[in-house]
Design an enzyme around this catalytic site. Structure first.
Site, mmCIF file in Angstrom:
data_model
loop_
_atom_site.group_PDB
_atom_site.id
_atom_site.type_symbol
_atom_site.label_atom_id
_atom_site.label_comp_id
_atom_site.label_asym_id
_atom_site.label_seq_id
_atom_site.Cartn_x
_atom_site.Cartn_y
_atom_site.Cartn_z
ATOM 1 N NE ARG A 130 -3.813 2.119 2.571
ATOM 2 C CZ ARG A 130 -3.736 2.732 3.633
ATOM 3 N NH1 ARG A 130 -2.840 2.367 4.717
ATOM 4 N NH2 ARG A 130 -4.393 3.919 3.841
ATOM 5 C CG HIS A 134 -1.663 5.040 -0.799
ATOM 6 N ND1 HIS A 134 -2.457 5.595 -0.020
ATOM 7 C CD2 HIS A 134 -2.338 3.970 -1.427
ATOM 8 C CE1 HIS A 134 -3.869 4.906 0.083
ATOM 9 N NE2 HIS A 134 -3.602 4.072 -0.960
ATOM 10 C CD1 TRP A 273 -11.620 -6.143 -0.303
ATOM 11 C CD2 TRP A 273 -9.768 -5.902 1.040
ATOM 12 N NE1 TRP A 273 -11.039 -5.125 -0.152
ATOM 13 C CE2 TRP A 273 -10.245 -4.603 0.569
ATOM 14 C CE3 TRP A 273 -8.384 -5.949 1.851
ATOM 15 C CZ2 TRP A 273 -9.590 -3.410 0.909
ATOM 16 C CZ3 TRP A 273 -7.745 -4.839 1.987
ATOM 17 C CH2 TRP A 273 -8.420 -3.542 1.568
HETATM 18 C C1 HEM Z 1 -10.117 2.020 -6.260
HETATM 19 C C2 HEM Z 1 -8.995 2.010 -5.581
HETATM 20 C C3 HEM Z 1 -8.788 1.652 -4.100
HETATM 21 C C4 HEM Z 1 -9.194 2.103 -3.114
HETATM 22 C C5 HEM Z 1 -10.562 2.752 -3.038
HETATM 23 C C6 HEM Z 1 -8.433 1.350 -1.945
HETATM 24 C C7 HEM Z 1 -8.936 1.774 -0.659
HETATM 25 C C8 HEM Z 1 -8.389 0.994 0.320
HETATM 26 C C9 HEM Z 1 -8.525 1.236 1.819
HETATM 27 C C10 HEM Z 1 -9.601 2.073 2.341
HETATM 28 C C11 HEM Z 1 -7.750 0.337 2.443
HETATM 29 C C12 HEM Z 1 -7.855 0.019 3.722
HETATM 30 C C13 HEM Z 1 -6.727 1.165 4.572
HETATM 31 C C14 HEM Z 1 -6.642 0.830 5.928
HETATM 32 O O1 HEM Z 1 -7.725 0.965 6.796
HETATM 33 O O2 HEM Z 1 -5.538 0.296 6.495
HETATM 34 C C15 HEM Z 1 -6.887 -0.307 1.594
HETATM 35 C C16 HEM Z 1 -5.855 -1.252 1.744
HETATM 36 C C17 HEM Z 1 -4.943 -1.846 0.927
HETATM 37 N N1 HEM Z 1 -4.844 -1.612 -0.482
HETATM 38 FE FE1 HEM Z 1 -6.390 -0.487 -1.349
HETATM 39 N N2 HEM Z 1 -7.442 1.081 -2.282
HETATM 40 C C18 HEM Z 1 -7.252 0.862 -3.850
HETATM 41 C C19 HEM Z 1 -6.542 0.639 -4.843
HETATM 42 C C20 HEM Z 1 -5.574 -0.347 -4.253
HETATM 43 C C21 HEM Z 1 -4.395 -0.572 -5.388
HETATM 44 C C22 HEM Z 1 -4.197 -0.131 -6.784
HETATM 45 C C23 HEM Z 1 -3.551 -1.448 -4.669
HETATM 46 C C24 HEM Z 1 -2.136 -2.041 -4.987
HETATM 47 C C25 HEM Z 1 -1.903 -2.333 -6.249
HETATM 48 C C26 HEM Z 1 -3.910 -1.315 -3.188
HETATM 49 C C27 HEM Z 1 -3.449 -2.235 -2.237
HETATM 50 C C28 HEM Z 1 -3.746 -2.283 -0.878
HETATM 51 C C29 HEM Z 1 -3.289 -3.190 0.112
HETATM 52 C C30 HEM Z 1 -2.180 -4.121 -0.060
HETATM 53 C C31 HEM Z 1 -4.107 -2.772 1.269
HETATM 54 C C32 HEM Z 1 -3.945 -3.351 2.482
HETATM 55 C C33 HEM Z 1 -3.028 -2.794 3.381
HETATM 56 C C34 HEM Z 1 -2.904 -3.235 4.963
HETATM 57 O O3 HEM Z 1 -3.326 -4.407 5.121
HETATM 58 O O4 HEM Z 1 -2.320 -2.444 5.735
HETATM 59 N N3 HEM Z 1 -5.182 -0.727 -3.231
HETATM 60 N N4 HEM Z 1 -7.062 0.130 0.179
#
Ligand code: HEM
Length: 372
Positions: A130, A134, A273
């Protein structure tokens, strides 16, 4: 006799003394570069060469010293100091140019750092992915600003953007590795950490190359360039089209949500998820299609819940099956993990390289996963 002779003797010695004085005077005047025999002669300005001692280190000695210094100094430089009559050769340290082997050491150290019983589901991998996303996803193709080069999330205000909440855990986790390899830019370190995490968590091999340069806080991107979880397809498209991605690439990228979880103290959303949040597969697409999703009844932000009430989907995830054009690719990836891996490998590499100006001859590398 002696009496008569004395005056003659005195006169003779006086004449000799006078002549000697004249000679000394002529020599002394000559040293000051003005020798003249008679007052009617024009002054000669040429210094008598024999009178001037040769400078130390002149001639062949000086030439030899300079050549030797140039050879020893390599790419260094020298100058001649007339003050103390020496050739000064400052030691110019050759810049360290890291090779593939050096980056491989960084990769291996990141890989070795991922597992942790005390953190989340047992791995820092998801939060590092992430961070890489970002850092890169701020890219704006129209203005060619943002992207992973610069690593501007180190600074407020970018570190404080709502979308980046919690990413200090990832940045802090990588600090000891940066301290060990201080020559690596933060942009290169964060993206390499993203690559290592994908690979070490069972994902495909990702090509990577170095070349990002750290910038200062003035290069921070404005808030609002990253997607919101509570929005639908129009918002998702506008964010990713701005970076230069198409529908297929958008769907492939969001498959990374097979990993990790949402945290109430970061985004406000809650839960993982998939059932295996530290192992990258196409499960995200399968669950999106096959599960019966319902709105979770709780005081937090609107999110979907599976039939076991243990998994979640964001409204932004759910738009991938509700939007017909997106759904084509959800079907494709749900049916084939190989297709997902092939496309994710390409698009994740593209994401990490947005806006980066690499050296023209910089080749892309791959690193073997330590668990392969
Ligand atoms: C519409 C696009 C996306 C939205 C709205 C989104 C939103 C989010 C949100 C809300 C979280 C939770 C953050 C937290 O509370 O810790 C998250 C986690 C995460 N996102 Fe996304 N994301 C998007 C696209 C992506 C993309 C493109 C990637 C990587 C290629 C990605 C990888 C991850 C990963 C690995 C996590 C888990 C982080 C953790 O476990 O701490 N996301 N995302």
């Amino acid at each position: 006799m002696s009496f008569v002779a004395r005056p003659a003797l005195r006169a003779a010695s006086r004449a000799a003394a006078l002549s000697a004085t004249r000679s000394r005077l002529a020599l002394a005047v000559g040293r000051t570069a003005v020798a003249r025999s008679y007052s009617t002669e024009a002054p000669k300005t040429e210094a008598p060469k024999a009178e001037v001692p040769p400078p130390k280190g002149s001639g062949n000695t000086l030439l030899f010293t300079v050549i030797a210094a140039a050879l020893v100094g390599g790419g260094g430089y020298y100058y001649y100091s007339s003050a103390n009559d020496t050739v000064v050769v400052p030691v110019v340290p050759k810049p360290f140019v890291p090779t593939y082997e050096d980056y491989k050491k960084v990769y291996d150290d990141i890989a070795a750092s991922l597992e942790s019983d005390d953190y989340d589901d047992g791995s820092y991998g998801p939060v590092l992915i992430r961070l890489a996303w970002h850092a890169s996803g701020t890219y704006d193709a129209a203005s060619n600003t943002g992207g992973s080069s610069g690593a501007t999330m180190r600074f407020a205000p970018e570190a404080l953007h709502g979308a980046n909440a919690g990413l200090e855990k990832a940045r802090d986790h990588l600090e000891p590795i940066h301290a060990k390899y201080p020559w690596i830019s933060y942009g290169d370190l964060w993206t390499l950490a993203g690559v290592a995490s994908v690979q070490e968590l069972g994902g495909p091999t990702i090509k990577w190359r170095p070349g990002r340069h750290d910038e200062d806080a003035s290069a921070c991107t404005p808030d609002g360039r990253l997607p919101d979880g509570d929005k639908g397809a129009d918002h998702v498209r506008s964010i990713f089209y701005r970076m230069g991605f198409n529908d297929q690439e958008i769907v492939a990228l969001i498959g990374a949500h097979a990993l990790g979880r949402c945290h109430t103290d970061r985004s406000g959303f809650d839960g993982p998820w998939t059932f295996a949040p530290t192992y990258l597969t196409n499960d995200f697409y399968k669950l999106l299609k096959e599960e019966k999703w319902h709105w979770r009844k709780w005081k937090g932000p609107a999110q979907y819940q599976d039939s076991t009430n243990s998994l979640m989907m964001l409204p932004a995830d759910m738009c991938l099956v509700k939007d017909k054009k997106f759904k084509v690719f959800v079907d494709k990836y749900a049916n084939s993990n190989d297709d997902f891996f092939a496309d994710f490998s390409k698009v994740f590499c593209k994401l990490l390289e947005l806006g980066v100006e690499f050296k023209p001859n910089q080749e892309s590398w791959t690193f073997t996963a330590t668990n392969a």
